[in-house]
Design a protein around this motif. Structure first.
Motif, PDB file in Angstrom:
ATOM      1  N   CYS A  10      10.776   6.363  26.961  1.00 48.77           N
ATOM      2  CA  CYS A  10      11.878   7.331  27.344  1.00 48.77           C
ATOM      3  C   CYS A  10      11.976   6.959  28.883  1.00 48.77           C
ATOM      4  O   CYS A  10      10.986   6.725  29.976  1.00 48.77           O
ATOM      5  CB  CYS A  10      11.321   8.720  27.369  1.00 48.77           C
ATOM      6  SG  CYS A  10      12.646   9.732  28.020  1.00 48.77           S
ATOM      7  N   ILE A  11      13.336   6.852  29.059  1.00 45.23           N
ATOM      8  CA  ILE A  11      13.591   6.433  30.460  1.00 45.23           C
ATOM      9  C   ILE A  11      14.183   7.652  31.319  1.00 45.23           C
ATOM     10  O   ILE A  11      14.841   7.394  32.315  1.00 45.23           O
ATOM     11  CB  ILE A  11      14.680   5.241  30.653  1.00 45.23           C
ATOM     12  CG1 ILE A  11      15.788   5.513  29.828  1.00 45.23           C
ATOM     13  CG2 ILE A  11      13.920   4.084  30.123  1.00 45.23           C
ATOM     14  CD1 ILE A  11      16.981   4.418  29.814  1.00 45.23           C
ATOM     15  N   GLY A  12      14.463   8.741  30.662  1.00 43.98           N
ATOM     16  CA  GLY A  12      14.785   9.789  31.316  1.00 43.98           C
ATOM     17  C   GLY A  12      16.390   9.925  31.273  1.00 43.98           C
ATOM     18  O   GLY A  12      17.035  10.547  32.408  1.00 43.98           O
ATOM     19  N   CYS A  13      17.133   9.060  30.512  1.00 48.07           N
ATOM     20  CA  CYS A  13      18.593   9.171  30.795  1.00 48.07           C
ATOM     21  C   CYS A  13      19.514  10.514  30.374  1.00 48.07           C
ATOM     22  O   CYS A  13      20.284  10.713  30.765  1.00 48.07           O
ATOM     23  CB  CYS A  13      19.332   8.102  29.778  1.00 48.07           C
ATOM     24  SG  CYS A  13      19.247   8.510  28.039  1.00 48.07           S
ATOM     25  N   GLY A  14      18.560  11.369  29.794  1.00 49.93           N
ATOM     26  CA  GLY A  14      19.361  12.631  29.476  1.00 49.93           C
ATOM     27  C   GLY A  14      20.194  12.748  28.384  1.00 49.93           C
ATOM     28  O   GLY A  14      21.055  13.979  27.966  1.00 49.93           O
ATOM     29  N   ALA A  15      20.700  11.609  27.784  1.00 52.91           N
ATOM     30  CA  ALA A  15      21.402  11.686  26.488  1.00 52.91           C
ATOM     31  C   ALA A  15      20.951  12.741  25.388  1.00 52.91           C
ATOM     32  O   ALA A  15      21.856  13.515  24.874  1.00 52.91           O
ATOM     33  CB  ALA A  15      21.573  10.350  25.941  1.00 52.91           C
ATOM     34  N   LYS A  25      15.068  18.767  25.656  1.00 55.60           N
ATOM     35  CA  LYS A  25      15.271  19.090  26.580  1.00 55.60           C
ATOM     36  C   LYS A  25      14.438  18.222  27.896  1.00 55.60           C
ATOM     37  O   LYS A  25      13.477  17.201  27.346  1.00 55.60           O
ATOM     38  CB  LYS A  25      14.507  20.572  27.069  1.00 55.60           C
ATOM     39  CG  LYS A  25      12.893  20.574  26.969  1.00 55.60           C
ATOM     40  CD  LYS A  25      12.466  22.066  27.307  1.00 55.60           C
ATOM     41  CE  LYS A  25      11.377  22.241  27.329  1.00 55.60           C
ATOM     42  NZ  LYS A  25      10.811  23.509  27.394  1.00 55.60           N
ATOM     43  N   MET A  26      14.895  18.140  29.207  1.00 57.84           N
ATOM     44  CA  MET A  26      14.211  17.324  29.956  1.00 57.84           C
ATOM     45  C   MET A  26      13.141  18.072  30.615  1.00 57.84           C
ATOM     46  O   MET A  26      13.114  19.217  30.905  1.00 57.84           O
ATOM     47  CB  MET A  26      15.209  16.876  31.083  1.00 57.84           C
ATOM     48  CG  MET A  26      16.506  16.098  30.384  1.00 57.84           C
ATOM     49  SD  MET A  26      15.949  14.670  29.610  1.00 57.84           S
ATOM     50  CE  MET A  26      15.397  13.566  30.427  1.00 57.84           C
ATOM     51  N   GLU A  27      12.076  17.430  30.908  1.00 55.90           N
ATOM     52  CA  GLU A  27      10.633  18.145  31.337  1.00 55.90           C
ATOM     53  C   GLU A  27      10.659  17.906  32.799  1.00 55.90           C
ATOM     54  O   GLU A  27      11.536  17.213  33.439  1.00 55.90           O
ATOM     55  CB  GLU A  27       9.797  17.390  30.636  1.00 55.90           C
ATOM     56  CG  GLU A  27       9.163  17.779  29.281  1.00 55.90           C
ATOM     57  CD  GLU A  27       8.773  19.118  29.158  1.00 55.90           C
ATOM     58  OE1 GLU A  27       7.668  19.492  29.368  1.00 55.90           O
ATOM     59  OE2 GLU A  27       9.511  20.210  29.063  1.00 55.90           O
TER      60      GLU A  27
END
Length: 63
Positions: A10-15, A25-27
């Motif tokens: 995961c790169i945390g793009c939020g898609a 959800k984003m942590e």
């Protein structure tokens, strides 16, 4: 269906939470999490769309 997010990929793009907030959800660490398992049947299609749209293939769906 069960959803998991590979935190190493995961790169945390939020898609994923943009596409399917009912499951993802984003942590606080900036990475995504699959917080709703099993995936509710009414949002399986959007969970699949989120997995397909993940730029690093970090989302895994299993029946």
């Amino acid at each position: 269906m069960f959803a998991t997010v590979d935190k190493d990929a995961c790169i945390g793009c939020g898609a994923c939470p943009d596409i399917c907030p009912e499951v993802f959800k984003m942590e606080d660490d900036g990475l995504a999490e699959a917080y709703k398992n099993p995936v509710p049947s009414e949002v399986e299609a959007s969970a699949k769309e989120a997995a397909e749209g993940c730029p690093t293939d970090a989302i895994h769906l299993e029946d």
